[in-house]
Design a protein around this motif. Structure first.
Motif, PDB file in Angstrom:
ATOM      1  N   ARG A  54       4.421  -3.271 -14.058  1.00  0.00           N
ATOM      2  CA  ARG A  54       4.462  -4.717 -14.277  1.00  0.00           C
ATOM      3  C   ARG A  54       3.604  -5.407 -13.223  1.00  0.00           C
ATOM      4  O   ARG A  54       3.916  -5.382 -12.037  1.00  0.00           O
ATOM      5  CB  ARG A  54       5.910  -5.184 -14.204  1.00  0.00           C
ATOM      6  N   ASP A  89      11.946 -13.974 -17.496  1.00  0.00           N
ATOM      7  CA  ASP A  89      13.282 -13.445 -17.785  1.00  0.00           C
ATOM      8  C   ASP A  89      13.310 -12.747 -19.138  1.00  0.00           C
ATOM      9  O   ASP A  89      13.932 -11.682 -19.294  1.00  0.00           O
ATOM     10  CB  ASP A  89      14.315 -14.572 -17.767  1.00  0.00           C
ATOM     11  N   THR A 133      11.688  -9.411 -18.860  1.00  0.00           N
ATOM     12  CA  THR A 133      12.601  -8.465 -18.221  1.00  0.00           C
ATOM     13  C   THR A 133      13.575  -7.887 -19.235  1.00  0.00           C
ATOM     14  O   THR A 133      13.853  -6.684 -19.244  1.00  0.00           O
ATOM     15  CB  THR A 133      13.364  -9.151 -17.077  1.00  0.00           C
ATOM     16  N   GLU A 134      14.090  -8.750 -20.117  1.00  0.00           N
ATOM     17  CA  GLU A 134      15.013  -8.283 -21.163  1.00  0.00           C
ATOM     18  C   GLU A 134      14.317  -7.306 -22.102  1.00  0.00           C
ATOM     19  O   GLU A 134      14.895  -6.279 -22.497  1.00  0.00           O
ATOM     20  CB  GLU A 134      15.556  -9.478 -21.945  1.00  0.00           C
ATOM     21  N   LEU A 155      11.711  -5.378 -21.458  1.00  0.00           N
ATOM     22  CA  LEU A 155      11.426  -4.118 -20.775  1.00  0.00           C
ATOM     23  C   LEU A 155      12.686  -3.284 -20.594  1.00  0.00           C
ATOM     24  O   LEU A 155      12.611  -2.048 -20.534  1.00  0.00           O
ATOM     25  CB  LEU A 155      10.762  -4.389 -19.428  1.00  0.00           C
ATOM     26  N   ASP A 156      13.830  -3.946 -20.518  1.00  0.00           N
ATOM     27  CA  ASP A 156      15.088  -3.215 -20.398  1.00  0.00           C
ATOM     28  C   ASP A 156      15.390  -2.410 -21.663  1.00  0.00           C
ATOM     29  O   ASP A 156      16.175  -1.458 -21.628  1.00  0.00           O
ATOM     30  CB  ASP A 156      16.247  -4.178 -20.121  1.00  0.00           C
ATOM     31  N   THR A 157      14.772  -2.786 -22.771  1.00  0.00           N
ATOM     32  CA  THR A 157      14.997  -2.077 -24.039  1.00  0.00           C
ATOM     33  C   THR A 157      13.870  -1.107 -24.359  1.00  0.00           C
ATOM     34  O   THR A 157      13.843  -0.534 -25.449  1.00  0.00           O
ATOM     35  CB  THR A 157      15.112  -3.102 -25.191  1.00  0.00           C
ATOM     36  N   ARG A 206      13.150   1.866 -23.292  1.00  0.00           N
ATOM     37  CA  ARG A 206      13.510   3.290 -23.322  1.00  0.00           C
ATOM     38  C   ARG A 206      12.432   4.162 -22.692  1.00  0.00           C
ATOM     39  O   ARG A 206      11.955   5.138 -23.276  1.00  0.00           O
ATOM     40  CB  ARG A 206      13.782   3.747 -24.762  1.00  0.00           C
TER      41      ARG A 206
END
Length: 397
Positions: free
Chosen positions: A326, A339, A342-343, A345-347, A349
């Motif tokens: 990033r 934000d 970020t959400e 990228l959290d998914t 996998r």
């Protein structure tokens, strides 16, 4: 008549000072026979010591300290006197219960040079921990070995997301720490910016190497198609016009490079459905995906990962173990967008998501030199290189 010799008389001791006598300093009697230590601390210095102790005592929670097998001072205080009444010994016992951890910078470092062992402050301790982390990463990078050449593909089907800078700086970091044997090669269908962003102005590059691939017999011949970097990496880009790269061209170039270099870093283009990209994917061991804090950059990256997963096999493994980098390029970033990214990228996998801070040298969009990066950027790329090496070690037994 001769005089009788007598033993010399002992010197008469000084008469005691009458503290009550007019004009006599009341502490003179107590000071009789006082010899000052070379480490004695006076006035302003002692006040500063106590100020440090007062600040530490007021801001840090009390913790139970482990026993020191080799204490240099009394570390068994069960109660803490008011900071203003702390003696130097008590101050030391509060701040340096472990003789092996001693401050070396700032006022605390000065105390150490005076013989008073003082624990590092928060800032110095953070710097030490950061330096230890970098040393561990460098050790990981330097000591890794494999039984064949290994390769890294840097890819994102969205253009302008930092693929070329990441390729150059990741490859440069690997080469600088390992002492060379890293080739950074352009595998985009059409000429990219790798040769422009790298150091030097080589007369030949990937186009000429594809043309002459059957003639390469030695490392010296291959070196004629590279741009040597101050990081000890070798860059094979496009200094001029060339033909579009094909699947066969990428595969053959990768095979020749692997004969002479231990690590190959590939800078890809923006067409993940092309034959050149598929050849690069087949020849890669680790996938690194650069993104910016922008919605299109992240969505295109996630779409590319899903496309690779849909292919199954080796391509799906690359996507599942990918490393996302990033980046921040200096453009305005809305907090809500950041934000949301970020959400997303959290998914993703993937194996790990790392951040690289803004760096003015990268933002100049000119030739990149590893030594001109800010220290925080160097640390970030060292961390990325260590994660890449760790992934390579897990994938290649």
């Amino acid at each position: 008549m001769p005089t009788e010799s007598t033993p010399s008389e002992a010197p008469t001791p000084a008469a005691p000072v009458d503290a009550a006598a007019p004009g006599v300093f009341a502490g003179a009697q107590r000071a009789a026979g006082y010899v000052e230590s070379p480490h004695t601390i006076h006035g302003a210095e002692l006040a500063e010591i106590r100020a440090i102790a007062r600040q530490q005592h007021d801001t840090e929670p009390e913790v139970e300290l482990p026993a020191d097998p080799h204490p240099t001072v009394d570390a068994t205080l069960t109660t803490t006197p008011p900071a203003a009444e702390l003696s130097v010994e008590q101050f030391v016992s509060l701040t340096a219960p472990h003789a092996s951890v001693v401050a070396s910078t700032g006022m605390r470092g000065l105390l150490g040079r005076l013989g008073i062992r003082v624990a590092p402050g928060r800032a110095e301790q953070a710097e030490r921990e950061q330096a230890d982390a970098v040393r561990r990463d460098e050790q990981t990078i330097r000591q890794a070995t494999w039984i064949r050449a290994v390769s890294v593909l840097v890819a994102n089907r969205k253009g302008g997301t930092g693929k070329t800078p990441v390729s150059l700086l990741l490859g440069g970091t690997l080469a600088a720490i390992r002492g060379g044997s890293v080739a950074i090669v352009e595998v985009a269908d059409d000429p990219g910016a790798l040769a422009f962003r790298a150091e030097g102005t080589p007369p030949r590059g990937i186009g000429e190497l594809v043309r002459d691939i059957d003639t390469i017999r030695t490392a010296g011949q291959l070196a004629g198609y590279t741009a040597p970097q101050t990081s000890f990496a070798a860059v094979i880009g496009s200094p001029g016009r060339r033909e579009r790269l094909t699947r066969d061209a990428v595969s053959r170039v990768a095979a020749v490079i692997d004969e002479y270099y231990a690590i190959r870093v590939m800078d890809s283009g923006n067409q993940p459905s092309s034959d050149a990209f598929h050849a690069a994917t087949a020849a890669a061991d680790v996938l690194v995906v650069p993104v910016l804090n922008a919605g299109d950059a992240v969505l295109e990256a996630l779409a590319m990962l899903e496309e690779l997963r849909s292919l199954g096999g080796h391509a799906a493994e690359l996507a599942d173990q990918a490393i996302i980098v990033r980046l921040t390029d200096g453009r305005p970033e809305h907090p809500h967008v950041v934000d949301r990214i970020t959400e997303l990228l959290d998914t993703a996998r993937v194996s790990v998501v790392l951040e690289v801070p803004y760096d003015a040298h990268i933002a100049e969009r000119g030739q990149l030199t590893l030594d001109r990066l800010a220290p925080a950027t160097r640390r970030a790329f060292t961390r990325l290189a260590a994660e890449t090496i760790t992934s390579l070690q897990h994938r290649i037994r």
